[in-house]
Design an enzyme around this catalytic site. Structure first.
Site, PDB file in Angstrom:
ATOM      1  N   ASN A 289       0.732  -1.141   0.029  1.00 39.76           N
ATOM      2  CA  ASN A 289      -0.019   0.049  -0.009  1.00 39.76           C
ATOM      3  C   ASN A 289       0.888   1.272  -0.126  1.00 39.76           C
ATOM      4  OD1 ASN A 289      -1.841   2.288   0.780  1.00 39.76           O
ATOM      5  ND2 ASN A 289      -3.002   0.902   1.931  1.00 39.76           N
ATOM      6  N   ASP A 310       0.987   7.970  -9.447  1.00 45.57           N
ATOM      7  CA  ASP A 310      -0.094   7.950 -10.327  1.00 45.57           C
ATOM      8  C   ASP A 310      -0.991   7.084  -9.880  1.00 45.57           C
ATOM      9  OD1 ASP A 310      -1.584   8.009 -12.775  1.00 45.57           O
ATOM     10  OD2 ASP A 310      -0.561   6.266 -13.532  1.00 45.57           O
ATOM     11  N   CYS A 350      -6.130  11.411 -11.810  1.00 47.47           N
ATOM     12  CA  CYS A 350      -7.327  11.275 -12.788  1.00 47.47           C
ATOM     13  C   CYS A 350      -8.518  11.536 -12.585  1.00 47.47           C
ATOM     14  CB  CYS A 350      -6.958   9.788 -13.621  1.00 47.47           C
ATOM     15  SG  CYS A 350      -7.204   8.471 -12.394  1.00 47.47           S
TER      16      CYS A 350
HETATM   17  N1  SAH Z   1       0.766   3.894 -13.318  1.00 48.84           N
HETATM   18  C1  SAH Z   1       0.254   3.073 -13.875  1.00 48.84           C
HETATM   19  C2  SAH Z   1      -1.505   3.159 -13.663  1.00 48.84           C
HETATM   20  C3  SAH Z   1      -1.744   3.336 -12.312  1.00 48.84           C
HETATM   21  S1  SAH Z   1      -3.689   2.771 -12.040  1.00 48.84           S
HETATM   22  C4  SAH Z   1       0.454   2.907 -15.481  1.00 48.84           C
HETATM   23  O1  SAH Z   1       1.247   3.717 -15.999  1.00 48.84           O
HETATM   24  O2  SAH Z   1      -0.030   2.316 -16.201  1.00 48.84           O
HETATM   25  C5  SAH Z   1      -3.775   2.630 -10.477  1.00 48.84           C
HETATM   26  C6  SAH Z   1      -3.095   1.453  -9.964  1.00 48.84           C
HETATM   27  O3  SAH Z   1      -2.936   1.701  -8.310  1.00 48.84           O
HETATM   28  C7  SAH Z   1      -3.646   0.244  -9.844  1.00 48.84           C
HETATM   29  O4  SAH Z   1      -2.918  -0.699 -10.339  1.00 48.84           O
HETATM   30  C8  SAH Z   1      -4.192  -0.269  -8.399  1.00 48.84           C
HETATM   31  O5  SAH Z   1      -4.080  -1.681  -8.336  1.00 48.84           O
HETATM   32  C9  SAH Z   1      -3.129   0.854  -7.731  1.00 48.84           C
HETATM   33  N2  SAH Z   1      -3.389   0.790  -6.414  1.00 48.84           N
HETATM   34  C10 SAH Z   1      -4.819   1.445  -5.872  1.00 48.84           C
HETATM   35  N3  SAH Z   1      -4.656   1.830  -4.291  1.00 48.84           N
HETATM   36  C11 SAH Z   1      -3.445   1.508  -4.187  1.00 48.84           C
HETATM   37  C12 SAH Z   1      -2.778   1.752  -3.127  1.00 48.84           C
HETATM   38  N4  SAH Z   1      -3.217   2.018  -1.849  1.00 48.84           N
HETATM   39  N5  SAH Z   1      -1.276   1.275  -2.761  1.00 48.84           N
HETATM   40  C13 SAH Z   1      -0.850   0.890  -4.017  1.00 48.84           C
HETATM   41  N6  SAH Z   1      -1.326   0.774  -5.043  1.00 48.84           N
HETATM   42  C14 SAH Z   1      -2.766   0.926  -5.164  1.00 48.84           C
END
Ligand code: SAH
Length: 407
Positions: A289, A310, A350
């Site tokens: 996380n 992101d 986003c």
């Molecule tokens: N950076 C990526 C897209 C990110 S999409 C690219 O360029 O393709 C967002 C991602 O965040 C997802 O894969 C999801 O699994 C992850 N995510 C969501 N909450 C999260 C958290 N608290 N800690 C880590 N990852 C998380």
């Protein structure tokens, strides 16, 4: 058969005049139409304002297609798709996967069409401005997010088959938006054959993409140009937060001394690992996380030269905006604290509810708390294949700030 007709209020009329394609149910005075009809939109005084897709369920009751007397014929839909594809052909996109139709941004509200060219297919470039001459080696993914677009799908698919002759067309109709329309959620092959994974190339990196189960239509195509921009600044020790399949990590790793990527999804981490190996890039992909991991790095006294944030959309609606701002502030604050001298932070959001100005304010607050000085090097947005319709903030959803810590 009388043409289905909807009469809207003067407030609805004002909105229509402003160019916003969505008319809410509360602005409907009369609706003599059925679910998914293409309707004539009239003013209270009986003037024809345009034509639209009608939904009998969603709060967005009308999605405007044309102004005035122009009919929303099948030909018009096809011409708009043709124009959208023609525009992508001019973009010189450094990838075999990209968006062909971006809904409202192409005046095709609630329709998304993505193309995934298979690197092992016969997707060719003609060497003149990167025009994609042939898409017969790839796959097309379609999303119809309203009752009206759902009904138009056969027209769309038949055109795509004729024009692109792809190996397969997949409907990724599993988005939540469809629930609001009272439509079922399903993923189905509409034409040809769609394999379990497609071999896509972006910015010189090869990806295995699962079109049926991957997020969005398989990959986050909207970040391609931000990855390319970020690569220009990437150096030293890289930390890619919310890494999914490695879009940023893999585009930046070869410019950095070492790379750590973090995602909460075990599947995403596994796929990132496999993608890294395929491309001969060394990435330490960890399941975790981000909120916790950033704190753990801080406690351990670790430093990074390049950090990417992101996250998924924290603000899914207006009601969750306050909580979302707290979330964005938290990760930006932690990241800025971990950033070394002259370090680069790529900070994205986003959520369309978070404007570019708000994101900048959040990062500024974080910088004050972190006691660092930060310059904005670039303000970026979703890729050019995801155009923003002016006056329609919902279409400007992805913001990306390239920031630099200075002393
Ligand atoms: N950076 C990526 C897209 C990110 S999409 C690219 O360029 O393709 C967002 C991602 O965040 C997802 O894969 C999801 O699994 C992850 N995510 C969501 N909450 C999260 C958290 N608290 N800690 C880590 N990852 C998380």
């Amino acid at each position: 058969m009388p043409v289905p007709t909807v009469v809207i209020s003067s407030r609805g009329e004002e909105r229509q005049r402003s160019g916003h394609p969505w008319i809410y149910r509360s602005d409907l005075l009369e609706a003599d139409a059925a679910a998914g009809d293409r309707v004539l939109v009239r003013s209270r005084r009986g003037r024809t304002l345009g034509s639209a897709l009608y939904s009998d369920r969603s709060q967005i009751a009308l999605r405007m297609l044309t102004d005035g007397e122009t009919p929303a014929s099948d030909e018009l839909i096809v011409q708009r798709i043709e124009a959208a594809i023609g525009f992508r052909d001019t973009l010189n996109i450094d990838a075999t996967a990209y968006r062909l139709v971006h809904g409202e941004g192409d005046r095709l509200p609630s329709l998304v069409i993505d193309y995934y060219g298979d690197s092992h297919g016969d997707d060719q470039r003609d060497g003149h401005g990167g025009r994609t001459a042939d898409r017969s080696g790839g796959y097309v993914v379609v999303q119809a997010q309203s009752q009206g677009m759902d009904r138009l799908t056969p027209v769309v698919v038949s055109y795509l088959q004729d024009r692109l002759r792809p190996r397969g067309i997949l409907a990724r109709n599993d988005s939540r938006a469809r629930l609001l329309e009272g439509l079922d959620r399903q993923v189905e092959v509409l034409a040809g054959h769609v394999p379990d994974t497609v071999d896509v190339r972006e910015l010189g990196v090869a990806y295995d993409v699962d079109l049926r189960h991957g997020q969005k239509t398989g990959l986050f195509l909207d970040q391609r140009e931000n990855r390319a921009a970020a690569a220009l600044y990437a150096h030293g020790r890289l930390l890619d937060c919310f890494s999914y399949h490695g879009g940023f990590a893999l585009a930046l790793a070869h410019r950095c001394r070492n790379t750590i990527a973090i995602d909460i999804s075990a599947d995403a981490v596994a796929r990132l690992g496999a993608n890294a190996q395929r491309n001969g890039r060394i990435v330490d992909a960890r399941e975790g996380n981000v909120f916790d991991e950033l704190r753990a790095f801080e406690r351990a006294g670790e430093r990074f030269d390049t950090i990417v944030l992101d996250p998924p959309a924290f603000a899914k609606n207006k009601a969750s905006l306050e909580k979302a701002v707290t979330g964005y502030k938290d990760i930006n604050l932690r990241a800025l604290k971990l950033l070394d001298k002259n370090g680069i932070l790529i900070s994205c959001s986003c959520s369309y509810h978070v404007s570019e100005a708000l994101l900048a304010e959040i990062v500024y607050d974080a910088a004050v708390d972190a006691r660092v000085h930060v310059t904005v090097v670039e303000k970026r947005m979703q890729g050019r294949d995801h155009p923003v319709l002016l006056g329609v903030p919902e279409t400007y959803y992805l913001k990306c700030l390239v920031l630099r810590r200075i002393d």
